[in-house]
Design a protein around this motif. Structure first.
Motif: not given
Lengths: 249, 304
Positions: B3-5, B37-44, B47-52, B11-14
């Motif tokens: 899925i494209y953000l 506390f779980l979502t933010t580090p795992l998203l980063i 490869g999701v930019p930390s700001a997003i 693109t990340v795997p949905a």
């Protein structure tokens, strides 16, 4: 289907041009997609560059993405932890670069001529802020920049092939990955005869978000306040929904 | 499925994002935590930019804290006035947090500081929770009866702008709850976490609020402050990705359904033990990342 039509037109163009006296030294290129659309399911795109020449020759095709300022950071250790310690910003770095050659670069022309025409990664000029004395560092960071871009698939590891369909009609296939930068991409085609550049041609295409993706993007930038309210509204609905579906006790 | 953000422009795997949302929803349903506390580090990590990651997480926090606050609301366990006073502090905290975030991005240390702060906070919190629940298991004691609230025994009671909080039966300086909200606001804006773990003890021990009201009130304040933070992140950085948020939130709603059901069968002390183990594991994982030599010593950032 699109490609078949394109072939026909290109073949026609090839025929007309071969009749034309002006075509003594000339080449023309065009691209199969004038717009690469990024939508929600985008996973990268393939496109082809077609071209015709008046004479047989050695062909080079280069694609430059939109120029972007790019910062390279170097990590070092601080109390055993790895963090960014040094950085250098380069200006107008092509966000994307790719190249296709009909024969190896060294056989096309001499190195200088290739550099002058922006053919090959060595030809990319990266200007940076900083003192001239820092050229050592700049060279290291420049190399790292290219290496990272290559890993991301934004710069080529090796030139792509140019396939001759007839002696004077050629095509090259390109692929851009899903995180390709948006903007205008320019394509330049060069023909060399015995190492001398005799003609060139340019064309461009756009990489842009389309459909839902584009709408979300434009909305987020154009009406960021309303956009944030929509995001919050969505979250509130979901939160309330979660609560009421769970309320069984 | 990929899925494209649109705002992250990647693109990340949905399935992975859905699974992440579901897992976090499960935890928040089971333990009543926000899960940032779980979502933010795992998203980063994906490869999701930390700001997003942080901006979008603030948005998802609105959903999880609302579903939490509604439950407390029904039982009348929310001190609205207290939450609103805390909110005034957290608005300032968020403003400063968003600014700090931009500053860290500017100096290029965001990808170091955010995991670092997570390691510090999660290991302290996980460690103390772990210790408490072990003690509880061994001596079979509930949480100790505390002595008087901190504010009554310190100079804090002489602070100005005293205000009545009838629901909590308190007459204290408005600066105290506002100050707690301020810290919460910074945490939401910089780390994408609600900061309940910090505010709850502060409300009990510093303000002396009735324990019954603390959870609902802190959740209401987290919800309000994450609304404010979402607006600020969206307007200042365009860092709230609706597509990413939708996946996280939908996953969260689904996960919460299971989490609540499982949570009913787990005794409180074991729940705390499991949660503290999760905190410690994540902080170890993030900590290792700080100390292990990265595969590439150089990284590039393309400016917009």
């Amino acid at each position: 289907m699109k490609k078949i039509i394109f072939f026909t037109i290109a073949a026609l163009a090839c025929f007309i041009m071969s009749q034309n006296a002006y075509a003594q030294h000339s080449m023309h290129i065009d691209v199969s997609e004038k717009q690469v659309g990024i939508n929600t399911g985008f996973t990268g795109a393939s496109f082809s560059v077609f071209g015709t020449t008046a004479h047989a020759g050695d062909i080079a095709i280069a694609i430059y993405g939109p120029p972007k300022d790019t910062t390279v950071r170097h990590k070092g250790q601080f109390l055993g932890m790895w963090m960014n310690k040094d950085s250098l910003s380069f200006y107008n770095v092509p966000a994307y670069y790719d190249i296709a050659l009909s024969i190896p670069a060294s056989q096309i022309s001499d190195y200088e001529t290739l550099l002058d025409n922006y053919i090959g990664l060595d030809s990319l000029e990266f200007r940076y802020r900083g003192r001239k004395s820092n050229e050592d560092k700049a060279a290291r960071f420049r190399e790292a920049l290219i290496h990272n871009k290559q890993l991301a698939g934004h710069y080529p590891l090796a030139p792509r092939n140019i396939e001759f369909i007839t002696e004077k009609f050629f095509r090259a296939d390109f692929h851009v990955p899903s995180d390709v930068p948006t903007g205008r991409y320019s394509i330049k085609g060069f023909i060399f005869e015995d190492g001398v550049l005799t003609a060139q041609s340019a064309v461009s295409f756009d990489v842009a978000q389309v459909g839902l993706s584009a709408r979300v993007f434009r909305f987020a930038y154009a009406d960021s306040f309303i956009y944030s309210l929509l995001a919050i509204f969505m979250a509130l609905i979901a939160g309330a929904g979660a609560h009421y579906t769970l309320r069984r006790d | 499925m990929e899925i494209y953000l649109p705002l992250a422009e990647m693109t990340v795997p949905a399935e992975a994002v859905m699974a992440l949302g579901t897992g976090v929803g499960f935890l928040s349903g089971m333990f009543g935590v926000g899960g940032g506390f779980l979502t933010t580090p795992l998203l980063i990590f994906m490869g999701v930019p930390s700001a997003i990651a942080v901006g979008t997480q603030a948005n998802q926090l609105v959903a999880s804290s609302l579903s939490g606050v509604l439950g407390h609301w029904r039982r009348g366990n929310v001190d609205i006035k207290m939450a609103l006073v805390m909110l005034t502090g957290s608005v300032f905290g968020s403003l400063i947090g968003v600014f700090l975030f931009k500053l860290m991005q500017h100096v290029g240390q965001i990808d170091f500081i955010i995991p670092f702060l997570y390691v510090v906070i999660l290991s302290l919190m996980g460690g103390s929770m772990f210790w408490d629940s072990i003690k509880g298991l061994i001596w079979k004691k509930g949480p100790q009866k505390r002595s008087k609230a901190f504010y009554k025994t310190s100079i804090l009671r002489y602070m100005p702008y005293r205000m009545k909080f009838p629901r909590s039966r308190l007459y204290i300086s408005a600066l105290l709850p506002a100050g707690i909200g301020f810290i919460g606001g910074i945490l939401v804006a910089v780390l994408g976490i609600g900061g309940g773990f910090l505010m709850v003890p502060a409300m009990i021990y510093v303000l002396g609020m009735p324990i019954l009201l603390v959870a609902g009130t802190s959740l209401l304040q987290i919800m309000l402050s994450s609304i404010v933070t979402t607006i600020m992140h969206a307007m200042a950085n365009q860092s709230v990705d609706l597509v990413l948020a939708a996946f996280l939130i939908v996953g969260g709603v689904i996960g919460a359904q299971f989490g609540v059901r499982v949570g009913k069968h787990v005794k409180g002390i074991y729940a705390r033990l499991i949660l503290s183990a999760i905190f410690i594991l994540i902080s170890v994982r993030l900590g290792m990342q700080l100390f292990i030599e990265p595969s590439s010593l150089y990284e590039i950032e393309v400016m917009l």
